[in-house]
Design an enzyme around this catalytic site. Structure first.
Site, PDB file in Angstrom:
ATOM      1  N   PRO A 129       0.804  -1.213   0.000  1.00 16.00           N
ATOM      2  CA  PRO A 129       0.000   0.000   0.000  1.00 16.00           C
ATOM      3  C   PRO A 129       0.845   1.275   0.000  1.00 16.00           C
ATOM      4  CG  PRO A 129      -0.948  -1.592   1.501  1.00 16.00           C
ATOM      5  CD  PRO A 129       0.380  -2.151   1.058  1.00 16.00           C
ATOM      6  N   TYR A 130       1.955   1.255   0.736  1.00 17.39           N
ATOM      7  CA  TYR A 130       2.833   2.428   0.746  1.00 17.39           C
ATOM      8  C   TYR A 130       3.403   2.683  -0.640  1.00 17.39           C
ATOM      9  CZ  TYR A 130       6.910   5.358   1.628  1.00 17.39           C
ATOM     10  OH  TYR A 130       7.843   6.369   1.561  1.00 17.39           O
ATOM     11  N   ARG A 131       3.943   1.650  -1.267  1.00 16.18           N
ATOM     12  CA  ARG A 131       4.529   1.798  -2.597  1.00 16.18           C
ATOM     13  C   ARG A 131       3.487   2.276  -3.602  1.00 16.18           C
ATOM     14  NH1 ARG A 131       9.502  -1.121  -3.326  1.00 16.18           N
ATOM     15  NH2 ARG A 131      10.190  -2.004  -1.343  1.00 16.18           N
TER      16      ARG A 131
END
Length: 236
Positions: free
Chosen positions: A154-156
């Protein structure tokens, strides 16, 4: 050779201003003569530019559209306009594969990293367009946005969204507002040192150095540069 920046007369809004990178960006623009306004959902730490009143602080949750509009309008009403928006607000959560990631964790990462950038830009762009082509948006993406990885999908993905939205803003506002992003890896902050005590801290980049790149992208030193994502991860 030492580059000097002059933002005298310019109004700059920095989101995520209470964090290590946000406060460094505030400090850099203030030292260059800008009128700096910082926004964050978290109150600034003690004995900082924001805490001492050297930078005007607008508390707001920029994942909420009404708050984002209120913050931007408050800055414009108080200072007569807006020249630069720096989208620094962000967070990192990870450690689990996609099939084990809770939906609320996914939503938090996208809200803080991408939605704040979208809402702040949405409400700032009409004011930035009034600057005769001098308006600028500089947002914080990440080196991790360039590829998939294990445990922090999700961060990427959210930071890849920042890159793509930056390109879109640049395309939609060609000739009026320039939009660029910076891509840090691990930033040298006390929090990151505490989280990763055994890492090679000397390879990490100081927030102040990233802040200077943000200023360069917002300045007249880079007039043809728009829609770019600039690496700022040094040797990390």
């Amino acid at each position: 050779m030492h580059a000097e920046f002059d933002f005298d007369g310019d109004v700059v809004l920095v989101t995520g201003a209470s964090g290590a990178l946000g406060s460094a960006v505030c400090r850099a623009f203030a030292d260059a003569g800008a009128t700096v306004c910082g926004s964050d959902v978290v109150e600034p730490g003690e004995d900082t530019e924001l805490d001492r009143g050297e930078v005007a602080f607008y508390r707001g949750d920029l994942t909420d559209e009404a708050d984002a509009e209120r913050v931007v309008s408050g800055v414009v009403d108080a200072h007569g306009g807006l020249d630069v928006l720096c989208n620094v607000a962000g967070t990192w959560k990870g450690g689990t594969p996609v099939d084990e990631t809770a939906v609320d964790e996914f939503e938090t990462v996208f809200d803080v990293n991408l939605k704040t950038m979208f809402l702040a830009s949405k409400h700032a762009i009409p004011h930035l367009r009034e600057g005769d082509g001098d308006g600028a948006v500089v947002s914080v993406s990440a080196r991790a946005s360039l590829a998939g990885g294990e445990g922090d999908g999700p961060y990427r993905a959210s930071k890849a969204g920042v890159r793509l939205l930056t390109e879109t803003i640049a395309e939609e506002n060609e000739g009026d507002v320039r939009a660029n992003a910076v891509m840090p890896s691990v930033i040298d902050t006390p929090q990151n040192r505490e989280m990763l005590p055994d890492a090679d801290h000397d390879a990490w980049v100081d927030p102040a150095d990233i802040a200077r790149t943000v200023m360069a992208l917002a300045s007249d030193a880079t007039p043809p540069t728009s829609g770019a994502a600039v690496p700022v991860y040094g040797e990390a």
